[in-house]
Scaffold this motif. Structure first.
Motif, PDB file in Angstrom:
ATOM      1  N   THR A  74      37.082   3.225  -5.935  1.00 52.96           N
ATOM      2  CA  THR A  74      35.900   4.093  -5.970  1.00 52.96           C
ATOM      3  C   THR A  74      34.644   3.298  -5.653  1.00 52.96           C
ATOM      4  N   ALA A  75      34.550   2.086  -6.186  1.00 48.65           N
ATOM      5  CA  ALA A  75      33.385   1.244  -5.904  1.00 48.65           C
ATOM      6  C   ALA A  75      33.321   0.865  -4.429  1.00 48.65           C
ATOM      7  N   ARG A 113      35.170   7.232 -20.930  1.00 45.31           N
ATOM      8  CA  ARG A 113      35.158   7.690 -22.328  1.00 45.31           C
ATOM      9  C   ARG A 113      35.753   6.611 -23.241  1.00 45.31           C
ATOM     10  N   GLU A 114      36.838   5.978 -22.779  1.00 49.27           N
ATOM     11  CA  GLU A 114      37.479   4.934 -23.575  1.00 49.27           C
ATOM     12  C   GLU A 114      36.559   3.729 -23.755  1.00 49.27           C
ATOM     13  N   LEU A 115      35.834   3.357 -22.696  1.00 52.09           N
ATOM     14  CA  LEU A 115      34.956   2.190 -22.754  1.00 52.09           C
ATOM     15  C   LEU A 115      33.606   2.501 -23.382  1.00 52.09           C
ATOM     16  N   GLY A 116      33.262   3.772 -23.434  1.00 51.23           N
ATOM     17  CA  GLY A 116      31.962   4.148 -23.979  1.00 51.23           C
ATOM     18  C   GLY A 116      30.811   3.780 -23.064  1.00 51.23           C
ATOM     19  N   MET A 117      31.051   3.815 -21.750  1.00 58.06           N
ATOM     20  CA  MET A 117      29.991   3.490 -20.791  1.00 58.06           C
ATOM     21  C   MET A 117      30.191   4.285 -19.503  1.00 58.06           C
ATOM     22  N   THR A 118      29.117   4.432 -18.770  1.00 58.67           N
ATOM     23  CA  THR A 118      29.176   5.129 -17.481  1.00 58.67           C
ATOM     24  C   THR A 118      29.328   4.090 -16.376  1.00 58.67           C
ATOM     25  N   LEU A 119      30.402   4.220 -15.610  1.00 57.50           N
ATOM     26  CA  LEU A 119      30.669   3.269 -14.541  1.00 57.50           C
ATOM     27  C   LEU A 119      30.062   3.709 -13.214  1.00 57.50           C
ATOM     28  N   PHE A 120      30.039   5.018 -12.989  1.00 55.75           N
ATOM     29  CA  PHE A 120      29.542   5.557 -11.728  1.00 55.75           C
ATOM     30  C   PHE A 120      28.579   6.704 -11.997  1.00 55.75           C
ATOM     31  N   ALA A 121      27.447   6.662 -11.309  1.00 53.26           N
ATOM     32  CA  ALA A 121      26.485   7.753 -11.377  1.00 53.26           C
ATOM     33  C   ALA A 121      26.658   8.615 -10.143  1.00 53.26           C
ATOM     34  N   ARG A 122      26.740   9.923 -10.324  1.00 48.88           N
ATOM     35  CA  ARG A 122      26.923  10.829  -9.191  1.00 48.88           C
ATOM     36  C   ARG A 122      25.629  10.924  -8.395  1.00 48.88           C
ATOM     37  N   SER A 123      25.742  10.861  -7.070  1.00 53.95           N
ATOM     38  CA  SER A 123      24.571  10.915  -6.202  1.00 53.95           C
ATOM     39  C   SER A 123      24.922  11.707  -4.952  1.00 53.95           C
ATOM     40  N   GLY A 124      24.504  12.962  -4.919  1.00 50.97           N
ATOM     41  CA  GLY A 124      24.845  13.810  -3.785  1.00 50.97           C
ATOM     42  C   GLY A 124      26.344  13.988  -3.705  1.00 50.97           C
ATOM     43  N   ARG A 125      26.906  13.660  -2.542  1.00 53.16           N
ATOM     44  CA  ARG A 125      28.351  13.780  -2.367  1.00 53.16           C
ATOM     45  C   ARG A 125      29.096  12.529  -2.806  1.00 53.16           C
ATOM     46  N   VAL A 170      27.321   6.106  -7.196  1.00 49.00           N
ATOM     47  CA  VAL A 170      26.643   4.810  -7.209  1.00 49.00           C
ATOM     48  C   VAL A 170      27.143   4.036  -8.419  1.00 49.00           C
ATOM     49  N   VAL A 171      27.495   2.769  -8.210  1.00 47.44           N
ATOM     50  CA  VAL A 171      27.985   1.942  -9.314  1.00 47.44           C
ATOM     51  C   VAL A 171      26.811   1.575 -10.216  1.00 47.44           C
ATOM     52  N   THR A 172      26.945   1.821 -11.513  1.00 43.76           N
ATOM     53  CA  THR A 172      25.897   1.480 -12.472  1.00 43.76           C
ATOM     54  C   THR A 172      25.902  -0.030 -12.734  1.00 43.76           C
ATOM     55  N   PRO A 173      24.838  -0.574 -13.341  1.00 41.35           N
ATOM     56  CA  PRO A 173      24.838  -2.007 -13.678  1.00 41.35           C
ATOM     57  C   PRO A 173      26.044  -2.403 -14.528  1.00 41.35           C
ATOM     58  N   GLN A 174      26.371  -1.597 -15.549  1.00 48.43           N
ATOM     59  CA  GLN A 174      27.568  -1.876 -16.349  1.00 48.43           C
ATOM     60  C   GLN A 174      28.817  -1.768 -15.486  1.00 48.43           C
ATOM     61  N   GLY A 175      28.819  -0.776 -14.579  1.00 43.81           N
ATOM     62  CA  GLY A 175      29.960  -0.570 -13.703  1.00 43.81           C
ATOM     63  C   GLY A 175      30.215  -1.752 -12.789  1.00 43.81           C
ATOM     64  N   ARG A 176      29.127  -2.378 -12.286  1.00 41.24           N
ATOM     65  CA  ARG A 176      29.296  -3.529 -11.405  1.00 41.24           C
ATOM     66  C   ARG A 176      30.030  -4.661 -12.115  1.00 41.24           C
ATOM     67  N   ALA A 198      37.545  -6.184 -12.971  1.00 40.49           N
ATOM     68  CA  ALA A 198      38.754  -5.472 -12.553  1.00 40.49           C
ATOM     69  C   ALA A 198      39.379  -6.144 -11.338  1.00 40.49           C
ATOM     70  N   LYS A 199      38.550  -6.553 -10.365  1.00 40.45           N
ATOM     71  CA  LYS A 199      39.071  -7.257  -9.186  1.00 40.45           C
ATOM     72  C   LYS A 199      39.732  -8.567  -9.588  1.00 40.45           C
ATOM     73  N   GLU A 200      39.094  -9.292 -10.499  1.00 38.25           N
ATOM     74  CA  GLU A 200      39.666 -10.562 -10.949  1.00 38.25           C
ATOM     75  C   GLU A 200      40.996 -10.344 -11.665  1.00 38.25           C
TER      76      GLU A 200
END
Length: 289
Positions: free
Chosen positions: A12-13, A41-53, A56-62, A68-70
């Motif tokens: 998704t990122a 919901r499990e992490l208690g944080m927003t990873l992606f903010a919806r923007s139009g279609r 956008v990855v949030t600072p916490q999401g980055r 996750a890649k590592e």
């Protein structure tokens, strides 16, 4: 949290839209959205903010995406190590559809084996591009030979451009080079509906205003010779299949305008075993792209 969710987050990122990410993962978009929501919901944080279609990855999401890649890279290395140990470090597995196997066996394998005689090469036969992609993802093959495009989680190394030709039973009143419009009303053997290759053919037909007659639908390329005969129909395939087709008494014709696809070696985004890297080197030295 599980590895599948981590793969979803990374895809998704990279794609920045749920639709494109789901397509690259071969899953339904609602299933991807639900998995991302469950993880947030499990992490208690927003990873992606919806923007139009898109998203956008949030600072916490980055930060999560980086970790996750590592984590996925580490898992891939462990799996590669286990495979290497299990096989004794002497077997290279290459996934290929039957339509490209002749080029692999006739040109690349002899060159590789002559330089690395101690390595056994096992060809994993797959049904088309989707089968090759799945074999790589499921660790059943180290490398895959397929046409492009492939999903973004795979790395591709283009090797050559191969012509698409029309393979037909004898006796058809057709010119040596087939104008695309002549396929209107022609009986064709086509891939299964919903498959990536079928979508590409449907788009091609729409571009040229062609409506062929579907004589048979199959992704089993191993029996394509018998399918052409039993259905009294033609098949769109690669020039590399021509020699086998001619030996079987079939007729091979070019298309007008010519159609070509890029053929590439593909692999997962991870450190490759030494045997696979050596094969890539041999193949790229003989690349025609």
């Amino acid at each position: 949290m599980n590895l599948q969710q981590l793969r979803y987050v990374v895809a998704t990122a990279e794609h920045r839209t749920m639709t494109d990410a789901a397509r690259s993962l071969y899953i339904a978009q609602p299933a991807l959205s639900r998995a991302i929501r469950d993880l947030e919901r499990e992490l208690g944080m927003t990873l992606f903010a919806r923007s139009g279609r898109g998203v956008v990855v949030t600072p916490q999401g980055r930060r999560v995406v980086k970790l996750a890649k590592e984590a996925l890279d580490a898992v891939h290395e462990i799996e590669a190590l286990a495979t290497h140990t299990h096989s004794g470090g002497s077997e290279l597995r290459i996934a290929s559809p039957p339509s490209l196997e002749s080029g692999l066996a006739g040109r690349l394998l002899p060159a590789y084996v002559s330089e690395h005689p101690g390595v056994r090469v096992h060809i994993v036969r797959c049904d088309g591009r989707d089968g090759v992609v799945n074999a790589i993802r499921e660790q059943r093959a180290d490398l895959g030979l397929t046409d492009l495009p492939v999903p973004a989680d795979l790395v591709s190394h283009p090797l050559e451009r191969q012509e698409i030709v029309l393979i037909s039973p004898p006796g058809l009143d057709l010119p040596e080079s087939i104008p695309m419009i002549r396929m209107n009303g022609m009986r064709l053997v086509l891939p299964l509906p919903g498959s990536a290759r079928r979508r590409e053919f449907d788009q091609l037909f729409a571009t040229y205003g062609v409506r062929p007659i579907v004589a048979a639908e199959t992704d089993e390329r191993g029996g394509w010779l018998s399918t052409i005969r039993s259905a009294s129909a033609s098949l769109l395939g690669y020039r590399g299949m021509a020699e086998q087709a001619v030996r079987a008494g079939l007729v091979v014709r070019s298309l007008d305008p010519p159609l070509r696809r890029i053929i590439a070696l593909v692999h997962a985004r991870r450190r490759l075993p030494g045997m696979a890297q050596d094969f890539l080197t041999v193949a790229e030295n003989r690349s025609a792209v």
